[in-house]
Scaffold this active site. Structure first.
Site, short mmCIF file in Angstrom:
data_model
loop_
_atom_site.label_atom_id
_atom_site.label_comp_id
_atom_site.label_asym_id
_atom_site.label_seq_id
_atom_site.Cartn_x
_atom_site.Cartn_y
_atom_site.Cartn_z
N PRO A 194 -13.68 -44.01 -24.43
CA PRO A 194 -13.08 -42.25 -25.21
C PRO A 194 -11.69 -42.59 -24.71
O PRO A 194 -11.26 -43.87 -24.14
CB PRO A 194 -13.60 -41.35 -23.78
CG PRO A 194 -13.41 -41.97 -22.89
CD PRO A 194 -14.43 -43.23 -22.89
N PRO A 195 -10.63 -41.96 -25.97
CA PRO A 195 -9.24 -42.03 -25.75
C PRO A 195 -9.05 -41.63 -24.74
O PRO A 195 -9.29 -40.73 -24.02
CB PRO A 195 -9.05 -40.99 -26.94
CG PRO A 195 -10.33 -40.79 -27.92
CD PRO A 195 -11.28 -41.16 -26.89
N GLY B 188 -7.73 -45.84 -20.69
CA GLY B 188 -7.36 -47.22 -20.03
C GLY B 188 -7.63 -48.63 -21.03
O GLY B 188 -7.33 -50.07 -20.10
N LYS B 189 -8.26 -48.54 -21.74
CA LYS B 189 -8.49 -49.40 -22.77
C LYS B 189 -6.84 -50.26 -22.83
O LYS B 189 -7.04 -52.14 -22.73
CB LYS B 189 -8.81 -49.39 -24.17
CG LYS B 189 -10.15 -48.46 -24.45
CD LYS B 189 -10.48 -48.02 -25.29
CE LYS B 189 -10.07 -47.34 -26.62
NZ LYS B 189 -9.80 -45.92 -26.35
N THR B 190 -5.59 -50.15 -23.16
CA THR B 190 -4.84 -51.15 -23.51
C THR B 190 -4.02 -51.47 -21.42
O THR B 190 -3.51 -51.80 -22.23
CB THR B 190 -3.74 -49.48 -24.26
OG1 THR B 190 -3.87 -49.22 -25.60
CG2 THR B 190 -2.68 -50.69 -24.32
N HIS C 121 -15.31 -8.51 -19.91
CA HIS C 121 -15.87 -10.14 -20.67
C HIS C 121 -15.94 -10.87 -19.71
O HIS C 121 -16.94 -11.58 -19.36
CB HIS C 121 -15.10 -10.21 -22.21
CG HIS C 121 -15.33 -11.20 -22.63
ND1 HIS C 121 -16.37 -11.04 -23.94
CD2 HIS C 121 -15.76 -13.00 -22.28
CE1 HIS C 121 -16.84 -12.38 -24.39
NE2 HIS C 121 -15.77 -13.42 -23.32
N GLU C 122 -15.25 -11.30 -19.15
CA GLU C 122 -14.36 -12.43 -18.34
C GLU C 122 -15.80 -12.10 -16.77
O GLU C 122 -15.87 -13.07 -16.66
CB GLU C 122 -12.93 -12.47 -17.58
CG GLU C 122 -12.65 -12.81 -18.87
CD GLU C 122 -12.69 -13.98 -19.83
OE1 GLU C 122 -13.91 -14.56 -18.95
OE2 GLU C 122 -12.69 -13.89 -20.75
N HIS D 268 -19.34 -13.51 -17.47
CA HIS D 268 -19.61 -14.08 -17.60
C HIS D 268 -19.46 -14.89 -16.31
O HIS D 268 -20.58 -15.85 -15.61
CB HIS D 268 -18.23 -15.88 -18.24
CG HIS D 268 -18.33 -15.34 -19.72
ND1 HIS D 268 -18.85 -15.60 -21.12
CD2 HIS D 268 -17.11 -14.83 -20.47
CE1 HIS D 268 -18.89 -15.75 -21.40
NE2 HIS D 268 -17.51 -14.96 -21.96
N ASP E 89 -17.31 -18.37 -27.68
CA ASP E 89 -18.79 -18.46 -27.06
C ASP E 89 -19.81 -18.24 -27.75
O ASP E 89 -20.40 -18.89 -27.38
CB ASP E 89 -18.74 -17.26 -26.46
CG ASP E 89 -18.02 -16.78 -25.21
OD1 ASP E 89 -17.18 -18.33 -24.71
OD2 ASP E 89 -17.28 -15.92 -24.46
#
Length: 617
Positions: free
Chosen positions: A204-205, A208-210, A425-426, A429, A501
């Site tokens: 994934p971007p 640590g590939k570079t 609302h929160e 959740h 949501d």
């Protein structure tokens, strides 16, 4: 911008011309009148002249009334001779009391005179010189247009080694063979072994590939050529292929070495899938790269490393044995990997004694190396903003929320009615997530705006997991719909606050039905093949390989899942309505609740089947 040597030379010529003009006019007064020699002779005969100053061919004539005139004599004769020729008698010169002064020739006169003749030729010559230099520079630019733009880093003093890379232990083990081959190639060649010519880093971007490619070069101590895939492609056909040839020629001269091509998907996409036909510039560049990679001898000691986060769109010829033989996957780090990455990034930074990297690693599931580096940097910035000498645990926790959701928007004005809706609302959740055994642990609830969210509820898993069960997905859907269900139960109305949501719930439900085979009605099948135009580089269409009847069934199954999740959320909130009111009222008082404060109000049941972290807003 620093002026060039050519520009300085032009300025020097202009300065010489100005100096010459100044010296030529330095003694000239605009108030003086120019008269001829015969007029001067008449003035002498009339007795009006008191003084004559001879400066080579220039005569400064002072009359008895104090005025000055200028006269020019001929260069071939003296002043007296010319005056006698114009009718001035010797008696007039002897008895008129005229003071005649002759100045010595100036040393600058000959130089100025010479410059007056030679300067135009110098300026014309300089103009031709610059014109030819410009033409030559254009020719050189045209020749260098096809040269490689790769940057070479010497391996004498490596700045990055494997000790600077953490969280990818398996990848480092795979690449250790590459390092050994570059250090001792004869050890492998003597046994007839062939090291992989190409190593493709996939992840994934920000994974640590570079950094890992630079670490391989640093460990081996060899030159490192770095270039991006997009630097090969130009508007003109053939330029990219020329740059590929030049890059590999340079690499062979510095063998053993490493060529690293970042974002190789920019040039290595599947041929024939674009809109430019089979002879466009990108495909010609890819063809040349394929030839160069397969043309290495066993004693060349040049290894190609490339990085991409889209291996699925690369050309099959690029991935075959003999080119990119080995594929090294850099997945998202687990908890121990994240802790190791944090240890790398905190080097040289003053930390407070209470900082616990284990807690931070548990609080950042799904983060890659770049995210964790940004996290440490944000924490350091917060500590500096608060005029602290050390980075504390509170700065790290605040930085996690900044990375996930953005900075707080405390200046945003919210009226009391909207603030109460956001609090319920929160709270909805949080209550639903806490009541479900399959859901994650509630870590924090806040009604302070952050980023685009008016409020947020953060839930994190206790452990990292790769697989996600159907019950876990259903629990996630129920938790996401807890905010909308709370609004309907408490206010008997709904708002637009649950738009994100609902979008996430719909996507997850459709994915369960069409991609994961979790619908009893449709069975374990995949519906719809995604087509991708490589020319545009993104998925823009989906091929419908099912009938209209199946499409109706898919819509029906998705609706069943979403409706069932919403019904479950309402049932949970109806059951714990008193706790819902208590959490919402507490949020209205303090605006933010931590995990411990929330657990005192609503103790959560024992969790199971932990999954990936989610954030509801």
């Amino acid at each position: 911008m620093k002026p060039s040597g050519q520009t300085n030379f032009v300025y020097f010529l202009i300065l010489i011309a100005l100096v010459a003009m100044i010296f030529m006019n330095i003694n000239q007064d605009s108030s003086q009148t120019v008269i001829s020699i015969n007029e001067l002779a008449s003035q002498i005969t009339s007795g009006n002249v008191s003084k004559i100053v001879e400066d080579e061919n220039s005569l400064v004539v002072t009359l008895k009334d104090g005025s000055e005139n200028i006269a020019i004599k001929e260069s071939g004769a003296t002043l007296v001779e010319q005056l006698l020729n114009y009718g001035v008698t010797a008696d007039a010169l002897n008895h008129s009391n005229i003071s005649i002064e002759v100045k010595q020739p100036s040393e600058w006169g000959a130089i100025i005179s010479f410059l007056g003749y030679i300067l135009p030729f110098i300026l014309v010559g300089a103009a031709f010189f610059f014109i030819f230099r410009q033409a030559q520079g254009s020719n050189n630019a045209a020749i260098s247009f096809g040269k490689s733009r790769a940057r070479m880093f010497s391996g004498d003093q490596p700045k990055v080694t494997f000790s600077d890379v953490a969280g990818v232990d398996e990848a480092k083990e795979e690449l250790q063979e590459v390092v050994e081959f570059l250090r001792e190639p004869q050890k492998f060649i003597s046994l007839g072994a062939r090291i992989p010519k190409g190593v493709l880093l996939v992840g994934p971007p920000g994974g640590g590939k570079t950094l890992l490619a630079k670490a391989v070069s640093g460990e081996a101590g060899v030159p490192f050529f770095s270039i991006s895939g997009s630097e090969f492609v130009e508007m003109f056909v053939g330029v990219g292929a020329s740059r590929v040839r030049d890059l590999f020629d340079q690499a062979k001269k510095h063998s053993p070495c490493i060529i690293f091509i970042d974002e190789i998907d920019a040039v290595g996409r599947h041929r024939g899938a674009g809109l430019g036909g089979s002879h466009d510039e990108r495909e010609q560049t890819l063809n040349q790269m394929l030839v160069e990679m397969d043309g290495f001898d066993t004693d060349t000691n040049v290894i190609i490393m490339a990085a991409t986060n889209r291996p699925d769109i690369l050309d099959p010829a690029l991935l075959r044995p003999g080119r990119f033989d080995r594929r090294v996957v850099l997945d998202r780090p687990d908890m121990r990997g994240r802790q190791a990455i944090l240890n790398v990034h905190i080097k040289g930074k003053p930390l407070a004694p209470e900082v616990d990297l284990t807690v931070l690693a548990k609080s950042t599931p799904g983060f890659v190396g770049a995210d964790l580096e940004n996290l440490v940097n944000e924490a350091a910035i917060l500590a500096a903003r608060r005029n602290k000498k050390q980075i504390g645990q509170s700065e790290f926790e605040e930085a996690i929320e900044r990375v996930i959701a953005g900075p707080e928007r405390k200046s945003r004005l919210i009226n009391e009615d909207e603030k109460r809706i956001i609090a319920y609302h929160e709270a909805g959740h949080a209550i639903v997530i806490a009541a479900l055994p399959e859901a994650d642990m509630v870590q924090k609830i806040s009604i302070i705006s952050r980023g685009m969210a008016a409020g947020y509820t953060i839930s994190l898993p206790e452990d990292d997991r790769t697989l996600m069960s159907k019950n876990k997905m259903m629990a996630e859907m129920i938790g996401l719909l807890g905010g909308r269900a709370s609004e309907e139960i408490v206010f008997n109305d709904i708002t637009s606050g649950a738009s994100n949501d609902i979008e996430n719930v719909t996507k997850l439900a459709r994915k369960m039905v069409t991609r994961l085979g979790m619908s009893p009605e449709l069975g374990p099948m995949v519906y719809g093949q995604k087509d991708e135009l490589v020319f545009l580089g993104r998925e823009i269409s989906e091929q419908r390989d099912y009938s209209e009847a199946v499409a109706e069934t898919i819509d029906s199954e998705v609706q069943k899942l979403v409706t069932s999740a919403y019904k479950s959320a309402k049932e949970i909130l109806t059951k714990y309505r008193s706790k819902l009111d208590e959490v919402a009222n507490r949020l209205l008082e303090v605006e933010t609740l931590s995990k411990d404060e929330f657990d005192k109000i609503f103790p959560a049941p024992i969790k199971k089947n932990q999954g990936i972290p989610k954030m509801a807003n």
